[in-house]
Write a protein that holds these residues in place. Structure first.
Motif, PDB file in Angstrom:
ATOM      1  N   ASN A  36       0.810  -1.083  -0.008  1.00 25.70           N
ATOM      2  CA  ASN A  36      -0.058   0.059  -0.106  1.00 25.70           C
ATOM      3  C   ASN A  36       0.918   1.228   0.109  1.00 25.70           C
ATOM      4  N   LEU A  85       1.966   4.558  -2.501  1.00 25.22           N
ATOM      5  CA  LEU A  85       1.547   5.271  -3.594  1.00 25.22           C
ATOM      6  C   LEU A  85       2.659   5.050  -4.715  1.00 25.22           C
ATOM      7  N   ARG A 144       3.439   6.030  -7.919  1.00 29.43           N
ATOM      8  CA  ARG A 144       4.134   7.022  -8.658  1.00 29.43           C
ATOM      9  C   ARG A 144       5.037   7.999  -7.885  1.00 29.43           C
ATOM     10  N   LEU A 201       4.422  11.177   4.001  1.00 26.41           N
ATOM     11  CA  LEU A 201       3.176  11.428   3.811  1.00 26.41           C
ATOM     12  C   LEU A 201       2.293  11.487   5.191  1.00 26.41           C
ATOM     13  N   ILE A 237       3.302  14.893   6.755  1.00 32.67           N
ATOM     14  CA  ILE A 237       2.463  15.854   6.117  1.00 32.67           C
ATOM     15  C   ILE A 237       1.274  15.900   7.008  1.00 32.67           C
ATOM     16  N   TYR A 238       0.451  14.971   6.930  1.00 37.20           N
ATOM     17  CA  TYR A 238      -0.912  14.941   7.753  1.00 37.20           C
ATOM     18  C   TYR A 238      -0.842  15.374   9.171  1.00 37.20           C
ATOM     19  N   ASN A 286      -1.357  22.069   3.195  1.00 34.59           N
ATOM     20  CA  ASN A 286      -1.080  20.718   2.911  1.00 34.59           C
ATOM     21  C   ASN A 286      -1.997  20.191   1.814  1.00 34.59           C
ATOM     22  N   ILE A 319      -0.363  21.035  -1.480  1.00 33.18           N
ATOM     23  CA  ILE A 319       0.975  20.340  -1.664  1.00 33.18           C
ATOM     24  C   ILE A 319       0.690  18.913  -2.151  1.00 33.18           C
ATOM     25  N   LEU A 320      -0.334  18.436  -1.434  1.00 32.49           N
ATOM     26  CA  LEU A 320      -0.565  16.993  -1.861  1.00 32.49           C
ATOM     27  C   LEU A 320      -1.309  16.841  -3.197  1.00 32.49           C
ATOM     28  N   GLN A 345       1.219  17.501  -5.827  1.00 27.56           N
ATOM     29  CA  GLN A 345       2.036  16.402  -6.046  1.00 27.56           C
ATOM     30  C   GLN A 345       1.407  15.233  -6.757  1.00 27.56           C
ATOM     31  N   ARG A 404       1.178  15.931 -10.451  1.00 24.20           N
ATOM     32  CA  ARG A 404       2.527  15.809 -11.110  1.00 24.20           C
ATOM     33  C   ARG A 404       2.704  14.410 -11.255  1.00 24.20           C
ATOM     34  N   HIS A 405       2.667  13.522 -10.285  1.00 28.09           N
ATOM     35  CA  HIS A 405       2.837  11.977 -10.275  1.00 28.09           C
ATOM     36  C   HIS A 405       1.957  11.352 -11.332  1.00 28.09           C
ATOM     37  N   ASN A 406       0.843  11.730 -11.656  1.00 28.15           N
ATOM     38  CA  ASN A 406      -0.105  11.134 -12.296  1.00 28.15           C
ATOM     39  C   ASN A 406      -0.346  12.047 -13.730  1.00 28.15           C
ATOM     40  N   GLU A 431      -6.106   4.607  -2.911  1.00 28.43           N
ATOM     41  CA  GLU A 431      -5.264   5.695  -2.370  1.00 28.43           C
ATOM     42  C   GLU A 431      -5.913   6.333  -1.282  1.00 28.43           C
ATOM     43  N   ILE A 487      -5.170   4.052   1.532  1.00 27.23           N
ATOM     44  CA  ILE A 487      -3.779   4.341   2.172  1.00 27.23           C
ATOM     45  C   ILE A 487      -3.832   5.553   3.072  1.00 27.23           C
ATOM     46  N   ARG A 488      -4.471   6.637   2.366  1.00 22.25           N
ATOM     47  CA  ARG A 488      -4.104   7.976   3.107  1.00 22.25           C
ATOM     48  C   ARG A 488      -4.793   8.062   4.346  1.00 22.25           C
ATOM     49  N   GLU A 501      -9.360  16.149   5.381  1.00 27.46           N
ATOM     50  CA  GLU A 501      -8.150  16.259   4.841  1.00 27.46           C
ATOM     51  C   GLU A 501      -8.008  15.610   3.288  1.00 27.46           C
ATOM     52  N   VAL A 502      -8.284  14.554   3.406  1.00 25.93           N
ATOM     53  CA  VAL A 502      -8.368  13.849   1.855  1.00 25.93           C
ATOM     54  C   VAL A 502      -9.440  14.592   0.919  1.00 25.93           C
ATOM     55  N   GLN A 510      -7.926  17.793  -0.337  1.00 26.66           N
ATOM     56  CA  GLN A 510      -7.006  17.350  -1.302  1.00 26.66           C
ATOM     57  C   GLN A 510      -7.450  17.346  -2.752  1.00 26.66           C
TER      58      GLN A 510
END
Lengths: 246, 405
Positions: A98, A100, A102, A111, A114-115, B8, B11-12, B15, B18-20, B312, B315-316, B325-326, B329
């Motif tokens: 689990n 990320l 990329r 990560l 950051i939270y 935050n 930033i996330l 990010q 950019r990553h996708n 994702e 995970i977060r 927060e999710v 984002q």
């Protein structure tokens, strides 16, 4: 009680409702875990071992009974409070890593920080430190999809470590790895427990892996079948091996 | 507290964008195309309307044209009806009030020759008042003299097209000899250009001669084919039209039926403007549909990407992200992508509609209203469909979100 238990379960049950039928995954479980323990939870699939871990990590909620985390009654917390408890005290390592995909190893480890609202320099430092502990400092700038399974799992462990959790919860951490990588991961967890006094709870169905723990619980059919202390057997640690000879 | 939370999220979100890159580009592309298509179509519609209006204005405003016959259309014979006479022109001038200029007009076609160059053009015989009534302006040279107007002379004024086709290599056409059919005339003036009519006819492909000269040399009769009447400002054209009708009926000895017609450019202008307004509405409807389709495209990509990203989100959540927060984002991500797409779409549409209107010879009119509307609509769709599925996912138990992959 002179030392407060880290985790305490009292008659905990968990029932999953699936449409009209319901399925009882835990049928009243009692145990407590003290800080610094390395507990392996074993049992056949469907025995409720993963359910226990998800409940401890507040990824899921108990149906009845009582659950205390460092003395706090988790069953009385709301969703938001449970999430805060999780982010302050619980580090997760999953069978499927689990991460990320990329995103670089370093960013993955950063990560959770950051939270937590940590500043950029501080969190980078802490993340690099955690990567160093799992021996992946040279791979910090690689995207996690470029890393091998063993490396990804170590990034996941670093991510959990960076949070400086009260407990590390590992759900079949070696389930996707070959035996050589599995041993490496287990030795890493073992030394983190010994040297950093990190509390670990690990779900596994492999006796070889459970052998690294200091305590082994067996679950069968939603109940605890046995709960015994264990002398860790470590192939590459002669001292430990000698100590465990009996 | 709020600032750091938003920081935050920013930033996330950046990010993740950019990553996708591929996913981000696809999302943005939907918005770009939707926005650009709508704005371009509506802008082109508006440009066409404006062009038609300008063209009608170039005919001369407040202009009445008397034609023999019963006007346009099947079964309406124009040629067999008797022609007008010069005396009709004088009579109208005498008896109808509110006229600014009135001119007899006869036309035919002839081949023009200058040196080795040939050009076929429309030849007109009329007076100086035709220049006023027809909204013409002299670019260089002079009008006819009074003597030329009444007794004729071997002079002519040419349109811009004739000038460029026959005299381009000779500098100024003034004073040069132009052969019209079998006769020669001296060029005394060149009109400024008026461009094409909305029917695609080049108004500048014209040679104007004094009426007597035309009658004698080109037509062989003093028949007047058309009478141009331009009205003074503020005069009611309906009133003048009815006066004209009564007068001409009387002069042509007609009681019930009528073998001439009066065309009013104001009416024509209204008709054309209405037509192109209808066209604009049609384009707008097509554009609306394409905006809707674009919106559905945006919706799809957003929905698919959120479903794909449920893991994702899991995970977060499992590593300590709170629900809001999710959400923040995802919201920031959707806002950034949607407004970026919207801006690029507007930019693209400006380029596209500018290029296309240039290509079609239409004036380019930037329309801030539709740009804003298209931008706002697609941004709204992007944000809504980025936000709500993400909210659903963020409300799952983290373990369910993790398992969904």
């Amino acid at each position: 009680m002179n030392r407060q238990s880290l985790i305490e379960f009292r008659q905990v049950t968990k029932t999953y409702a699936q449409g009209n039928t319901s399925y009882q995954a835990l049928k009243g479980v009692d145990f407590s875990i003290m800080p610094g323990e390395f507990v392996a939870v074993m049992g056949p699939s469907g025995s409720g071992k993963s359910t226990v871990m998800n409940l401890i990590g507040c990824l899921d909620v108990i149906t009845s009974g009582e659950y205390f985390f460092q003395g706090v009654p988790v069953s009385q917390l709301d969703r938001q409070q449970r999430a805060r408890l999780r982010r302050q005290h619980v580090g997760f390592v999953f069978q499927g890593f689990n991460l990320l995909a990329r995103t670089t190893a370093l960013k993955n480890v950063e990560l959770p920080l950051i939270y937590r609202g940590m500043g950029k320099r501080e969190r980078q430092l802490q993340a690099l430190e955690a990567l160093d502990k799992v021996g992946l400092l040279p791979w910090a700038q690689h995207r996690s999809e470029e890393l091998s399974g063993g490396q990804q799992q170590r990034v996941a462990i670093a991510r959990a470590l960076a949070m400086q959790p009260a407990i590390l919860l590992a759900d079949e951490p070696t389930g996707n790895l070959d035996s050589q990588r599995s041993m490496e991961i287990m030795e890493l967890l073992y030394s983190l427990n010994r040297e950093q006094n990190l509390s670990i709870m690990m779900v596994t169905h492999e006796a070889d892996m459970a052998a690294y723990a200091s305590r082994i619980m067996h679950f069968v059919d939603g109940r605890m079948d046995s709960d015994q202390p264990n002398q860790p057997v470590l192939a590459s640690h002669p001292a430990a091996e000698n100590a465990s000879c009996s | 507290m709020f600032l750091s939370m938003f920081g935050n999220a920013l930033i996330l979100a950046l990010q993740e964008i950019r990553h996708n890159i591929l996913r981000s580009v696809l999302t943005t592309l939907g918005i770009i195309i939707g926005v650009a298509a709508v704005i371009t179509m509506v802008t082109l519609g508006r440009s066409a309307t404006q062009q038609v209006t300008e063209q009608v204005a170039s005919l001369g405003s407040n202009l009445l044209m008397l034609n023999r016959g019963q006007g346009f259309g099947p079964g309406r014979d124009r040629v067999s009806a008797p022609a007008f006479k010069l005396e009709d022109v004088d009579a109208i001038r005498r008896e109808v009030a509110g006229i600014q200029a009135i001119a007899p007009l006869s036309s035919s076609n002839a081949t023009l020759v200058v040196g080795n160059n040939n050009w076929s053009s429309s030849i007109r015989g009329s007076t100086n008042e035709f220049i006023v009534a027809g909204n013409w302006t002299l670019g260089e040279g002079r009008e006819f003299t009074e003597d030329e107007e009444t007794r004729g002379g071997n002079v002519c004024i040419i349109g811009r097209t004739v000038n460029s086709e026959l005299f381009a290599s000779q500098g100024s056409a003034l004073g040069k000899t132009l052969r019209v059919g079998r006769y020669a005339c001296t060029v005394i003036g060149v009109f400024k250009g008026k461009g094409q009519t909305s029917f695609g006819q080049d108004q500048d492909d014209v040679v104007l001669m004094p009426f007597p000269t035309f009658a004698q040399r080109m037509a062989g009769s003093r028949d007047v084919h058309q009478i141009y009447v331009s009205l003074e400002d503020g005069i009611d054209s309906e009133h003048v039209k009815s006066r004209l009708t009564t007068l001409m009926k009387e002069r042509r000895n007609q009681t019930s039926s009528q073998n001439f017609s009066i065309m009013d450019t104001a009416e024509l202008s209204d008709a054309l403007t209405n037509t192109s307004r209808t066209m604009t509405r049609l384009l707008g409807a097509v554009a609306g549909v394409s905006l809707l389709v674009g919106g559905i495209g945006i919706m799809n990509i957003m929905l698919v990407s959120v479903t794909e990203r449920t893991r994702e989100i899991g995970i977060r959540l499992s590593i300590g992200a709170l629900e809001h927060e999710v959400l923040w984002q995802f919201l920031v991500e959707a806002v950034v992508l949607s407004s970026l797409g919207g801006l690029l779409g507007v930019t693209l549409s400006v380029g596209l509609s500018f290029g296309l209107s240039l290509l079609m010879g239409m004036p380019y009119v930037f329309d801030p209203g539709i740009s804003l509307l298209a931008f706002a609509f697609s941004a709204l769709i992007g944000v809504l469909f980025g936000y709500f599925p993400a909210r659903r996912a963020a409300r799952l138990n983290p373990i369910d979100a993790l398992r969904s992959a």
